[in-house]
Scaffold this motif. Sequence first.
Motif, PDB file in Angstrom:
ATOM      1  N   LYS A  39       0.824  -1.043  -0.091  1.00 41.86           N
ATOM      2  CA  LYS A  39       0.052   0.019  -0.007  1.00 41.86           C
ATOM      3  C   LYS A  39       0.890   1.243   0.128  1.00 41.86           C
ATOM      4  O   LYS A  39       0.734   2.280  -0.910  1.00 41.86           O
ATOM      5  N   LEU A  40       1.850   1.325   0.767  1.00 47.06           N
ATOM      6  CA  LEU A  40       2.799   2.525   0.771  1.00 47.06           C
ATOM      7  C   LEU A  40       3.507   2.423  -0.600  1.00 47.06           C
ATOM      8  O   LEU A  40       3.613   3.758  -1.008  1.00 47.06           O
ATOM      9  N   ALA A  41       4.220   1.451  -1.148  1.00 48.19           N
ATOM     10  CA  ALA A  41       4.709   1.628  -2.471  1.00 48.19           C
ATOM     11  C   ALA A  41       3.770   2.322  -3.242  1.00 48.19           C
ATOM     12  O   ALA A  41       4.120   3.011  -4.261  1.00 48.19           O
ATOM     13  N   LEU A  42       2.165   1.806  -3.453  1.00 52.78           N
ATOM     14  CA  LEU A  42       1.404   2.475  -4.004  1.00 52.78           C
ATOM     15  C   LEU A  42       1.366   4.083  -4.035  1.00 52.78           C
ATOM     16  O   LEU A  42       1.220   4.851  -4.968  1.00 52.78           O
ATOM     17  N   ILE A  43       1.273   4.523  -2.612  1.00 43.80           N
ATOM     18  CA  ILE A  43       1.087   5.950  -2.351  1.00 43.80           C
ATOM     19  C   ILE A  43       2.581   6.565  -2.891  1.00 43.80           C
ATOM     20  O   ILE A  43       2.335   7.706  -3.514  1.00 43.80           O
ATOM     21  N   TYR A  44       3.585   5.998  -2.453  1.00 45.52           N
ATOM     22  CA  TYR A  44       4.867   6.591  -3.285  1.00 45.52           C
ATOM     23  C   TYR A  44       4.848   6.783  -4.705  1.00 45.52           C
ATOM     24  O   TYR A  44       5.489   7.658  -5.140  1.00 45.52           O
ATOM     25  N   GLU A  45       4.334   5.835  -5.434  1.00 43.28           N
ATOM     26  CA  GLU A  45       4.234   5.768  -7.047  1.00 43.28           C
ATOM     27  C   GLU A  45       3.237   7.037  -7.168  1.00 43.28           C
ATOM     28  O   GLU A  45       3.737   7.716  -8.136  1.00 43.28           O
ATOM     29  N   VAL A  46       2.323   7.201  -6.673  1.00 38.84           N
ATOM     30  CA  VAL A  46       1.479   8.185  -7.053  1.00 38.84           C
ATOM     31  C   VAL A  46       2.128   9.728  -6.641  1.00 38.84           C
ATOM     32  O   VAL A  46       2.068  10.744  -7.344  1.00 38.84           O
ATOM     33  N   PHE A  47       2.895   9.728  -5.379  1.00 34.24           N
ATOM     34  CA  PHE A  47       3.608  10.965  -5.205  1.00 34.24           C
ATOM     35  C   PHE A  47       4.720  11.350  -6.330  1.00 34.24           C
ATOM     36  O   PHE A  47       4.688  12.607  -6.598  1.00 34.24           O
ATOM     37  N   ARG A  48       5.047  10.169  -7.016  1.00 36.94           N
ATOM     38  CA  ARG A  48       6.033  10.399  -8.116  1.00 36.94           C
ATOM     39  C   ARG A  48       5.422  11.078  -9.436  1.00 36.94           C
ATOM     40  O   ARG A  48       5.761  11.730 -10.049  1.00 36.94           O
ATOM     41  N   GLN A  49       4.166  11.167  -9.318  1.00 34.74           N
ATOM     42  CA  GLN A  49       3.215  11.859 -10.314  1.00 34.74           C
ATOM     43  C   GLN A  49       3.158  13.343 -10.197  1.00 34.74           C
ATOM     44  O   GLN A  49       2.875  14.079 -10.912  1.00 34.74           O
ATOM     45  N   TYR A  50       3.158  13.654  -8.760  1.00 37.46           N
ATOM     46  CA  TYR A  50       3.014  14.979  -8.367  1.00 37.46           C
ATOM     47  C   TYR A  50       4.369  15.603  -8.168  1.00 37.46           C
ATOM     48  O   TYR A  50       4.522  16.956  -8.286  1.00 37.46           O
ATOM     49  N   PHE A  51       5.460  15.077  -7.411  1.00 39.51           N
ATOM     50  CA  PHE A  51       6.497  15.610  -7.104  1.00 39.51           C
ATOM     51  C   PHE A  51       7.741  15.526  -8.237  1.00 39.51           C
ATOM     52  O   PHE A  51       8.776  14.857  -8.236  1.00 39.51           O
ATOM     53  N   ASN A  52       7.398  16.516  -9.224  1.00 38.02           N
ATOM     54  CA  ASN A  52       8.339  16.458 -10.425  1.00 38.02           C
ATOM     55  C   ASN A  52       8.211  17.571 -10.962  1.00 38.02           C
ATOM     56  O   ASN A  52       7.314  18.499 -10.520  1.00 38.02           O
ATOM     57  N   ILE A  53       9.340  18.015 -11.866  1.00 40.51           N
ATOM     58  CA  ILE A  53       9.491  19.584 -12.416  1.00 40.51           C
ATOM     59  C   ILE A  53       8.300  19.903 -13.163  1.00 40.51           C
ATOM     60  O   ILE A  53       7.679  20.881 -12.881  1.00 40.51           O
ATOM     61  N   GLU A  54       7.880  19.148 -14.036  1.00 40.38           N
ATOM     62  CA  GLU A  54       6.602  19.349 -14.980  1.00 40.38           C
ATOM     63  C   GLU A  54       5.438  19.969 -14.133  1.00 40.38           C
ATOM     64  O   GLU A  54       4.855  20.673 -14.133  1.00 40.38           O
ATOM     65  N   PHE A  55       4.951  18.775 -13.204  1.00 45.62           N
ATOM     66  CA  PHE A  55       3.854  18.960 -12.244  1.00 45.62           C
ATOM     67  C   PHE A  55       4.024  20.203 -11.462  1.00 45.62           C
ATOM     68  O   PHE A  55       3.142  20.998 -11.285  1.00 45.62           O
ATOM     69  N   GLY A  56       5.180  20.354 -10.852  1.00 45.53           N
ATOM     70  CA  GLY A  56       5.658  21.339 -10.073  1.00 45.53           C
ATOM     71  C   GLY A  56       5.445  22.880 -10.550  1.00 45.53           C
ATOM     72  O   GLY A  56       4.850  23.590 -10.087  1.00 45.53           O
ATOM     73  N   GLN A  57       5.867  22.824 -12.039  1.00 42.10           N
ATOM     74  CA  GLN A  57       5.744  24.182 -12.564  1.00 42.10           C
ATOM     75  C   GLN A  57       4.248  24.487 -12.960  1.00 42.10           C
ATOM     76  O   GLN A  57       3.788  25.532 -12.801  1.00 42.10           O
ATOM     77  N   LYS A  58       3.254  23.451 -13.327  1.00 39.37           N
ATOM     78  CA  LYS A  58       1.962  23.694 -13.301  1.00 39.37           C
ATOM     79  C   LYS A  58       1.332  24.067 -11.901  1.00 39.37           C
ATOM     80  O   LYS A  58       0.510  24.982 -11.913  1.00 39.37           O
ATOM     81  N   VAL A  59       1.704  23.514 -10.727  1.00 43.23           N
ATOM     82  CA  VAL A  59       1.559  24.033  -9.435  1.00 43.23           C
ATOM     83  C   VAL A  59       1.862  25.519  -9.221  1.00 43.23           C
ATOM     84  O   VAL A  59       0.864  26.443  -8.669  1.00 43.23           O
ATOM     85  N   MET A  60       2.943  25.570  -9.525  1.00 45.30           N
ATOM     86  CA  MET A  60       3.560  27.121  -9.502  1.00 45.30           C
ATOM     87  C   MET A  60       2.835  28.099 -10.153  1.00 45.30           C
ATOM     88  O   MET A  60       2.562  29.081  -9.807  1.00 45.30           O
TER      89      MET A  60
END
Length: 196
Positions: free
Chosen positions: A143-164
């Motif tokens: 379950k934790l592995a699944l959560i960290y996998e989803v985090f990787r979709q959000y904690f990256n430069i491309e998505f970070g720029q969209k949030v910014m």
Amino acid sequence: MKHLLFFSLVVGFSVAYPTNGIKSSEQLDLLIDQVYPEISTWLTKDQMRTLFQELSVVVRKSKTLEAMAKEMYKPILDTLTAEQKSESWDSIQKAQKGFGGFQQLKVIFFHSMDAVQNFMGDSMEKDRAEVTGKANGKTEDEKLALIYEVFRQYFNIEFGQKVMDTVKYSMTEHDWLIATEDAAQYLNVENFNLVY
């Protein structure tokens, strides 16, 4: 304002990688390597590990970014060194003076959190439902592995720029300049477009 930028990136950062039996510790290492040094080196890798572990607990019970921010406040403070706390407090003090007081800083912070929630709320709910569905019959580590996998979709430069960008355009140009004055202390600004 450091907490605004840091938290926006710590909650809201798009590349999905299949878990396929990867242990949660391995998935967490992949996540940390994706954040450090591309997004930030202000926190050590050990500090990031602690915060992502705390965040994995918080996202299970908190439905909104505002609720997550409240839950993560203490773990963030507990993880920072005395020097980091002093540095971030100096940035917050500078920002609140620029905004005309702490009350106005809070208004701007929560307004930007609302903007990010509107931008990514549906995606978060979809990911939450997907992880919940996939978690049936899984071990806690899986379950934790699944959560960290989803985090990787959000904690990256491309998505970070969209949030910014979402945060940026929820503010006036003047407020954005105040909010990002110390950004280079906390982010690898070469990888982001901070221009209003």
